[in-house]
Structures are given as C-alpha cells and as structure tokens.
Write a protein that holds these residues in place. Structure first.
Motif, PDB file in Angstrom:
ATOM      1  N   LEU A 249       0.959  -1.099   0.024  1.00  0.00           N
ATOM      2  CA  LEU A 249      -0.350  -0.247   0.451  1.00  0.00           C
ATOM      3  C   LEU A 249       0.741   1.107   0.289  1.00  0.00           C
ATOM      4  CD1 LEU A 249      -2.634  -0.907   2.639  1.00  0.00           C
ATOM      5  CD2 LEU A 249      -3.114  -0.692   0.573  1.00  0.00           C
ATOM      6  N   GLU A 250       2.414   1.235   0.710  1.00  0.00           N
ATOM      7  CA  GLU A 250       2.412   2.578   0.713  1.00  0.00           C
ATOM      8  C   GLU A 250       3.461   2.834  -0.463  1.00  0.00           C
ATOM      9  OE1 GLU A 250       6.615   1.889   3.446  1.00  0.00           O
ATOM     10  OE2 GLU A 250       5.948   3.661   3.619  1.00  0.00           O
ATOM     11  N   SER A 251       4.101   0.893  -1.199  1.00  0.00           N
ATOM     12  CA  SER A 251       4.480   1.606  -2.507  1.00  0.00           C
ATOM     13  C   SER A 251       3.258   2.092  -3.672  1.00  0.00           C
ATOM     14  CB  SER A 251       5.137  -0.010  -3.611  1.00  0.00           C
ATOM     15  OG  SER A 251       5.726  -0.423  -2.660  1.00  0.00           O
ATOM     16  N   LEU A 252       2.393   1.847  -3.432  1.00  0.00           N
ATOM     17  CA  LEU A 252       1.095   2.225  -4.129  1.00  0.00           C
ATOM     18  C   LEU A 252       0.880   3.736  -4.194  1.00  0.00           C
ATOM     19  CD1 LEU A 252      -1.648   1.858  -6.095  1.00  0.00           C
ATOM     20  CD2 LEU A 252      -2.744   0.761  -4.647  1.00  0.00           C
ATOM     21  N   GLY A 253       0.952   4.610  -2.871  1.00  0.00           N
ATOM     22  CA  GLY A 253       0.887   5.772  -2.053  1.00  0.00           C
ATOM     23  C   GLY A 253       1.606   6.019  -2.840  1.00  0.00           C
ATOM     24  N   ILE A 254       3.107   6.045  -2.816  1.00  0.00           N
ATOM     25  CA  ILE A 254       3.847   6.271  -3.537  1.00  0.00           C
ATOM     26  C   ILE A 254       4.205   6.706  -5.346  1.00  0.00           C
ATOM     27  CG2 ILE A 254       6.756   6.992  -3.058  1.00  0.00           C
ATOM     28  CD1 ILE A 254       6.489   5.539  -1.080  1.00  0.00           C
TER      29      ILE A 254
ATOM     30  N   GLU B 135       3.736  10.484  -6.933  1.00  0.00           N
ATOM     31  CA  GLU B 135       4.645  10.632  -7.686  1.00  0.00           C
ATOM     32  C   GLU B 135       3.892  11.114  -8.735  1.00  0.00           C
ATOM     33  OE1 GLU B 135       8.182   8.203  -7.173  1.00  0.00           O
ATOM     34  OE2 GLU B 135       8.357   9.783  -6.144  1.00  0.00           O
ATOM     35  N   ALA B 136       2.859  10.033  -9.246  1.00  0.00           N
ATOM     36  CA  ALA B 136       2.193  10.844 -10.435  1.00  0.00           C
ATOM     37  C   ALA B 136       1.326  11.658 -10.350  1.00  0.00           C
ATOM     38  CB  ALA B 136       0.649   9.641 -10.743  1.00  0.00           C
ATOM     39  N   ALA B 137       0.955  12.462  -9.270  1.00  0.00           N
ATOM     40  CA  ALA B 137      -0.004  13.372  -9.150  1.00  0.00           C
ATOM     41  C   ALA B 137       1.200  14.584  -9.183  1.00  0.00           C
ATOM     42  CB  ALA B 137      -0.964  13.343  -7.360  1.00  0.00           C
ATOM     43  N   LEU B 138       2.448  14.584  -8.606  1.00  0.00           N
ATOM     44  CA  LEU B 138       2.759  15.249  -8.530  1.00  0.00           C
ATOM     45  C   LEU B 138       3.515  15.850  -9.776  1.00  0.00           C
ATOM     46  CD1 LEU B 138       5.566  14.360  -5.745  1.00  0.00           C
ATOM     47  CD2 LEU B 138       4.110  16.417  -5.901  1.00  0.00           C
TER      48      LEU B 138
ATOM     49  N   LEU C  74       4.577  21.182 -10.715  1.00  0.00           N
ATOM     50  CA  LEU C  74       4.392  21.971 -10.171  1.00  0.00           C
ATOM     51  C   LEU C  74       6.067  23.116 -10.489  1.00  0.00           C
ATOM     52  CD1 LEU C  74       4.664  19.869  -6.630  1.00  0.00           C
ATOM     53  CD2 LEU C  74       2.948  20.197  -7.799  1.00  0.00           C
ATOM     54  N   ASP C  75       6.518  22.934 -11.373  1.00  0.00           N
ATOM     55  CA  ASP C  75       7.206  24.022 -11.659  1.00  0.00           C
ATOM     56  C   ASP C  75       7.374  24.992 -12.522  1.00  0.00           C
ATOM     57  OD1 ASP C  75       7.528  22.458 -13.284  1.00  0.00           O
ATOM     58  OD2 ASP C  75       9.949  22.044 -13.044  1.00  0.00           O
ATOM     59  N   GLU C  76       5.402  24.271 -13.023  1.00  0.00           N
ATOM     60  CA  GLU C  76       5.579  25.325 -14.097  1.00  0.00           C
ATOM     61  C   GLU C  76       4.530  26.580 -13.422  1.00  0.00           C
ATOM     62  OE1 GLU C  76       4.180  23.570 -17.704  1.00  0.00           O
ATOM     63  OE2 GLU C  76       5.283  22.098 -16.898  1.00  0.00           O
ATOM     64  N   GLY C  77       4.515  27.738 -13.874  1.00  0.00           N
ATOM     65  CA  GLY C  77       3.571  28.716 -13.526  1.00  0.00           C
ATOM     66  C   GLY C  77       3.426  29.256 -12.498  1.00  0.00           C
ATOM     67  N   PRO C  78       2.497  29.763 -11.958  1.00  0.00           N
ATOM     68  CA  PRO C  78       2.267  30.483 -10.469  1.00  0.00           C
ATOM     69  C   PRO C  78       2.390  29.407  -9.369  1.00  0.00           C
ATOM     70  CG  PRO C  78       1.366  31.548 -11.552  1.00  0.00           C
ATOM     71  CD  PRO C  78       1.411  30.676 -12.969  1.00  0.00           C
TER      72      PRO C  78
ATOM     73  N   ARG D   3      -5.516  18.807  -6.409  1.00  0.00           N
ATOM     74  CA  ARG D   3      -7.009  18.088  -7.355  1.00  0.00           C
ATOM     75  C   ARG D   3      -6.448  16.917  -7.869  1.00  0.00           C
ATOM     76  NH1 ARG D   3      -6.592  20.673 -12.518  1.00  0.00           N
ATOM     77  NH2 ARG D   3      -6.033  22.596 -11.503  1.00  0.00           N
ATOM     78  N   GLU D   4      -5.270  16.434  -8.737  1.00  0.00           N
ATOM     79  CA  GLU D   4      -3.764  15.749  -8.462  1.00  0.00           C
ATOM     80  C   GLU D   4      -4.030  14.285  -7.666  1.00  0.00           C
ATOM     81  OE1 GLU D   4      -4.145  15.035 -11.805  1.00  0.00           O
ATOM     82  OE2 GLU D   4      -3.774  16.932 -12.428  1.00  0.00           O
ATOM     83  N   ILE D   5      -3.841  15.200  -6.945  1.00  0.00           N
ATOM     84  CA  ILE D   5      -3.778  14.083  -5.320  1.00  0.00           C
ATOM     85  C   ILE D   5      -5.036  13.513  -4.772  1.00  0.00           C
ATOM     86  CG2 ILE D   5      -3.467  15.682  -3.413  1.00  0.00           C
ATOM     87  CD1 ILE D   5      -0.733  14.309  -3.303  1.00  0.00           C
ATOM     88  N   GLU D   6      -5.850  13.938  -5.175  1.00  0.00           N
ATOM     89  CA  GLU D   6      -7.045  14.387  -4.147  1.00  0.00           C
ATOM     90  C   GLU D   6      -7.355  12.611  -5.010  1.00  0.00           C
ATOM     91  OE1 GLU D   6     -10.597  16.456  -6.003  1.00  0.00           O
ATOM     92  OE2 GLU D   6     -11.589  14.888  -4.400  1.00  0.00           O
ATOM     93  N   SER D   7      -7.530  11.507  -5.544  1.00  0.00           N
ATOM     94  CA  SER D   7      -8.511  11.091  -5.577  1.00  0.00           C
ATOM     95  C   SER D   7      -7.356   9.322  -5.146  1.00  0.00           C
ATOM     96  CB  SER D   7      -7.921   9.473  -7.101  1.00  0.00           C
ATOM     97  OG  SER D   7      -6.373  10.260  -7.397  1.00  0.00           O
ATOM     98  N   ALA D   8      -5.962  10.233  -4.420  1.00  0.00           N
ATOM     99  CA  ALA D   8      -5.003   9.377  -3.224  1.00  0.00           C
ATOM    100  C   ALA D   8      -4.788   9.911  -1.881  1.00  0.00           C
ATOM    101  CB  ALA D   8      -3.475   9.730  -4.071  1.00  0.00           C
TER     102      ALA D   8
END
Lengths: 197, 197
Positions: free
Chosen positions: B61-66, B70-73, B78-82, B92-97
């Motif tokens: 489960l930990e591996s799945l969470g990681i 990372e997929a959400a990241l 994260l390094d684009e735009g404001p 928004r991307e991390i919500e499902s996890a």
DNA sequence: CCAGGGTGAGACAATCATGTCTCACATGCG
DNA sequence: CGCATGTGAGACATGATTGTCTCACCCTGG
C-alpha cells in the motif's frame, strides 16, 4: 522518568498514568498495556487495577482529552473580541493537549459504529460557532464552511503535534504556525495580515 | 457469499485488492487480514498468497501511495506557472489518493525506528520545493517554513479525506476547501486573494 | 509492634490474529 | 476428456496480548 517520589504515597496518581499513556500512545498508537505500564513506571497489574482494560484506558484518555479541550475553550474566551484573536487564543490554549488530541483524532476512526461521545459534538459545535461568528462579523470568508474549518483545525493540530514530536518543526513555533496558517494561509497578502482588528 | 462471478478469470487482480484494502484500512486502520480479504471478495488464503503478510500488504500500500503521489506530482507540473496555481493543481491531482495517504500518514507513526522509505523523502522534498519556489517568487509568506507547509498539506488532506468519508463535507468541495484554506486561510482579505499572479 | 491497604512480580488460561498447510472444487487449455 | 492452475474453505499450530489471579513485600497508621 518513573523515579518520582512515591516514597510516602503508595497510591498511584491516575492522572500521571494517563498523561504518560497519552504521550506514549501518541507516538505508538499500538502500544501494549505492558508498555504503557512500564512507561508510567508501574506494573501491568497496577495499571489494570486502575483501568479495567485497554478500552477503559482509551475511554479515560478520551475523557481527559475532552476535559482539556473544554478547559482550553473556556480559557480562550471564544466569544470575546475579534474572532481571529479568539482563534489565536484557542490554539495557544489547546497546544498542550494537541498530542493527546492527535492520538484521539486517529483513534476515533475505530469507534466507527458506536455512538460518538457527546463531548466531542459539543466541542465541535463550540469551535464551529467561533468560525460562524467570524463569518457573520465579516472577518472570515464565507466560502469555507465552519464545519470544514473545524476539521481543518483538528488536522493542523495533529500534523503540528507530529511534526514537533519528530523534530521537523520547533515546538516554540507550534502556536504561531497553526494559527497563522489557519487564519492567513500560505499566500503573502498585500495588506499586512496582522493588523486589521 | 463467495459466489462472486469469476466465471472467466481465476486470477485475482492484485491492484483491485490493494485499492479495496486501502479503502477499508482508511476507515478501520486495525482491520484484520480476514476483513481485508472479505472486503476484496477473496479468501484469506488467496490474500496471503499475494501478500506474504500484513506487513507486506502495508508495504505494498505504501508503494502504491508513493506511486500515486509521484504521479500526481508529475501531473501537477509543480515548477510551471505561479506557485499558487501549482498548489491548486497538486491538490486536484492528489485528491484521488487522499484517503490512502491519510491511512499511510497515520500508519507511518508505527514505523518509528525503522528507516523511512526514501520515496516519501523525495515526495516531501518536491512539495517543499514548491513552497520554497513560491516564497522566493514573493507569492508565499516567508514566516511559515516550507517543511511546515508540507506537513500542513498532509494534515489537511487527511482531515479532508476523513471529513468526506464521514459525510461532514461534500466530496465535490474537497479540492477547493483544501487548496483555498492552505493558500488563503480563513481570513477574509481586503485585497481579493485570487488575482495577484 | 501489628494490621491493612496498595503494589510488583509472576503464573495462568483465554482470546485473537497470524502464518501454514491440506483438500476439494472450478475453470481454462491441450 | 484429463491435466494444470488458481481459488475457497477450513484445520492447525504459533505467538502476542489480554484479563485474572495469587503471593510476597513495603509502607503507613493506629
């Protein structure tokens, strides 16, 4: 630890046991009754004389947490002055109970079916009322519900307590970090976020 | 029970098992292997064939969470735009996890002594880097450390996931609530908090 | 001094979750 | 059809935790 002077009293201080148990269980939620007893400096037999079982111990911790929460709510005088100052006072007063609350906050997930202790409902309502008051006075934004703000406060208290216990943030910053983030957020606002009371 | 229709597939889908286990353990962190198996619609024997034991299950489960983190990241760029927009995308991307993360966040308290999975350290660093970038660009205030903002994000995700699962807040509000509170806080700011990029 | 309450240490059975094993059954494939 | 694979059901032993009990000890107070 555990070398307190019981030289003259044979009686164990149940409050001391509870606070030690809270400190241990906050770090290790699955700690054994034996570990709790050792941490409190008493034998498992004595621990079991004061708390019939693990359930009773957790219930006692819950009662302690509720009592400390309500004491903090009273001391913070939530209905006096600007709501933002009341939030600051609340966080400051509740800081000493944050670790215990963090434990109970996760432990509550276990009491799924059972009736929620009425004490928590009252505490939730008092905190939510503070946010509601702030919204009505125009201090707080109205697009975040008081219920969510209350839950967020719990979450920030828990993560703050854990971050402190793991040494990721300084204990001295606890109150400031939580209250400032909850009130002002991460954004740097053009109007200085401190003076508007 | 156990009359599920495996008419064409005899093989169990390990991913489905993991996600079911995550959903159950999020609500009841002490669920038994037997409960996990029943929740996934398989027998305890089969569950044990795929995951050597409870530890292995939690590690998976930990591996799945990681991986999901990372997929959400990655998806959030994260390094684009404001930086504030990046925070919105991240939430928004991390919500499902979020529910899985909430479980792992509390479960991590158990891995006290052991070596922290390196994956979490990298995720922590990527998120902290986002907050650091926001501070350097002048978007975020500098009196709240990136480490604390990262921890606070975890705490808000966890309380948000629990609040949703208990029906205290609407699932649709999840992203907005968390991102808005984390960024702007509870205060109502005179300068509109949305347009300053 | 002596009685009594409170404690620590340990033994003990009961319970529960776990891990392993066996056996029967169903499905897919040759 | 017959075999191999994967599964469900259940038995079984193990270890950990719990709850209960007994006994010896120490301290305090009369």
């Amino acid at each position: 630890m555990s070398h307190m002077r019981y030289s003259c009293l044979m009686a164990v201080d149940p409050d001391h046991v509870l606070r030690t148990a809270a400190a241990l269980l906050t770090r290790k939620a699955t700690a054994t009754m034996d570990e709790v007893a050792k941490a409190a400096g008493i034998s498992r037999a004595t621990l079991h004389r004061h708390f019939a079982g693990r359930d009773a111990l957790v219930r006692a911790l819950e009662s302690l947490g509720i009592a400390e929460c309500e004491a903090a709510l009273d001391a913070a005088r939530l209905d006096e002055g600007p709501a933002r100052d009341a939030v600051h006072r609340l966080v400051r007063e509740i800081e000493s109970a944050a670790a215990l609350l963090a434990f109970l906050y996760t432990e509550n997930q276990l009491f799924e079916g059972e009736q929620q202790n009425a004490g928590w409902a009252r505490i939730d309502e008092r905190i939510a009322a503070l946010f509601r008051r702030g919204q009505q006075s125009g201090e707080f934004r109205i697009d975040l519900s008081p219920v969510w703000l209350t839950e967020a406060l719990y979450g920030l208290l828990a993560s703050g307590a854990w971050a402190v216990s793991e040494g990721r943030v300084a204990r001295n910053d606890f109150t400031y970090m939580i209250a400032e983030l909850l009130l002002g957020g991460a954004l740097r606002h053009p109007a200085q976020p401190r003076e508007e009371s």
